[in-house]
Design a protein around this motif. Structure first.
Motif, PDB file in Angstrom:
ATOM      1  N   ASN A  94       0.819  -1.219   0.000  1.00 35.26           N
ATOM      2  CA  ASN A  94       0.000   0.000   0.000  1.00 35.26           C
ATOM      3  C   ASN A  94       0.851   1.268   0.000  1.00 35.26           C
ATOM      4  O   ASN A  94       1.049   1.916   1.022  1.00 35.26           O
TER       5      ASN A  94
ATOM      6  N   ASP B 184      -6.147   1.665  -4.182  1.00 38.71           N
ATOM      7  CA  ASP B 184      -6.869   1.065  -3.064  1.00 38.71           C
ATOM      8  C   ASP B 184      -8.266   1.678  -2.977  1.00 38.71           C
ATOM      9  O   ASP B 184      -8.403   2.898  -2.873  1.00 38.71           O
TER      10      ASP B 184
ATOM     11  N   LYS C 195      -2.077  -0.440  -4.788  1.00 38.19           N
ATOM     12  CA  LYS C 195      -1.951  -1.795  -4.243  1.00 38.19           C
ATOM     13  C   LYS C 195      -0.662  -2.457  -4.736  1.00 38.19           C
ATOM     14  O   LYS C 195      -0.670  -3.502  -5.393  1.00 38.19           O
TER      15      LYS C 195
END
Length: 431
Positions: free
Chosen positions: A321, A334, A342
């Motif tokens: 992340n 995300d 991601k």
């Protein structure tokens, strides 16, 4: 007599065999000559006693120079004190070629001297061990994916577009088609493979024209890049850790002798078993700030940052992340935090830095088009790639592992130039 290889001597104790190879080292004392032969599979001491060989052969044995090629026939015996654990009581010595004065001697040589003679340097026991481990790693990579239903999907080396922009690509004229680039990754083509086969992997040479002189960078290196349909980021990370555990354990099982040559602390490798730690980018930044390292939030990690994070763990750590600005256009954002992509990087322990970069890929056509435009990339060059989102788009993910960095870490060596037969660096194009 049929040729036997040094690696097979353990199966021939008490038998008479013939070895063919090159002189690695020698010494003589009175009526004895001790020849250390290498044949590509290992080293063995061949003991020549003047009364056991024909007239003149003892002098041949004494005359052998470093890297001379020769053939010996003799009886195998177990000898734990000898290199390799076995030696040959010689009955016959035959010269094949008397080598000229060899430029690489047992004394210390500078790195540039050795790199200029890389074609000879690879004969040394240390380089032999490194490249044998490289072979084992490549074999284990192929076996891992082949055994799990992946299809090898060869990507082109000449490409019309880049994966992450053209600033670090080698450009070349391509007939009437304009410019082509040496590939920096086979990932985009691997995604096409995943849509055709479900699970595919690209494995081949890649090129980066980064003007970097660090111990972790080559301009030509090998990458393995699996792509999986119907995978999300968590499934991707699960596969990454299973993959790395498999490689390390295969090396420990099959290349203990080579690790011993390198004096590798194998206790550091024996702990490389699942699960691996997983931390977010924000948690990684917190580690750096806690250590007082001058890192600005939102940046990519440099080598000192990767080392600072990795040294807190005895296994590879996965950082996931990331701020979307740091990562490539194809990474999925995300849904819970659109400022994040991601993506995931796996950082090796012991200060070896990133060995894997991966991500869940953006599967939404409109979002991917938007990102291509944001990065000011030529849409027409990616039209075929966008087709993958037009015709049966699915969630999918993948990663890329650099072979040389992985070899460097597993072998415990300082610089990647020793992890490939002929390194290509900013200042090196020969031999």
């Amino acid at each position: 007599m049929k040729q036997t290889y040094i690696s097979d001597l353990k199966n021939h104790v008490g038998e008479t065999v013939t070895l063919k190879g090159w002189l690695y080292n020698s010494r003589h004392s009175g009526k004895l000559v001790f020849l250390i032969m290498r044949d590509g599979t290992g080293l063995s001491q061949c003991v020549v006693f003047i009364k056991n060989v024909a007239e003149g052969e003892f002098e041949v044995a004494k005359s052998l120079t470093q890297e001379s090629s020769f053939i010996v026939t003799g009886t195998v015996k177990a000898e734990p004190r000898s290199v390799g654990g076995y030696e040959l009581d010689v009955q016959k010595v035959e010269l094949v070629h008397l080598a000229q004065e060899y430029p690489i001697t047992p004394k210390e040589h500078g790195v540039e001297f050795l790199a200029d003679r890389r074609h000879l340097w690879v004969r040394s026991h240390r380089q032999w061990a490194i490249l044998r481990i490289r072979h084992e790693i490549i074999k284990s990579i192929r076996n891992f994916f082949d055994d799990r239903g992946f299809t090898l999907f060869d990507a082109p080396i000449f490409t019309p577009n880049s994966v992450e922009g053209t600033t670090t690509l080698f450009e070349t004229p391509y007939f009437d088609e304009g410019s082509a680039y040496l590939t920096q990754s086979g990932q985009l083509y691997g995604e096409a493979g995943a849509m055709a086969f479900g699970k595919a992997y690209v494995f081949g040479p890649t090129f980066r024209a980064e003007k970097s002189k660090t111990r972790r960078h080559l301009t030509e290196f090998w990458m393995v890049e699996p792509e999986m349909a119907f995978y999300d980021l968590d499934m991707n990370m699960d596969l990454m850790e299973e993959f790395v555990e498999h490689i390390v354990q295969q090396v420990l099982t099959n290349r203990k002798m080579e690790l011993e040559v390198l004096e590798r602390d194998i206790t550091k490798l024996e702990v490389i078993k699942r699960p691996f730690p997983r931390i977010s980018y924000d948690e990684a930044v917190a580690i750096l700030h806690k250590k007082g390292l001058p890192f600005e939030y939102g940046n990519d990690f440099g080598a000192p940052d990767e080392t600072g994070i990795g040294e807190d763990f005895d296994k590879p750590v996965m950082v996931y992340n990331w701020p979307k600005e740091v990562k490539a256009f194809y990474m999925k954002q995300d849904e819970k935090d659109p400022s994040k992509a991601k993506g995931v990087d796996m950082l090796a322990p012991e200060g070896y830095g990133e060995i894997i970069g991966g991500a869940q890929r953006e599967d939404n056509l409109d979002l991917l088009l938007e990102k291509i435009r944001e990065h000011k990339l030529p849409e027409e060059a990616y039209d075929w790639y966008l087709d993958l989102r037009r015709y049966g788009s699915v969630p999918h993910a993948g990663f890329g592992m650099g072979v040389e960095r992985t070899v460097s870490w597993i072998c415990g060596i300082h610089h990647v130039r020793e992890t490939i037969p002929f390194a290509r660096l900013m200042g090196r194009l020969k031999p």
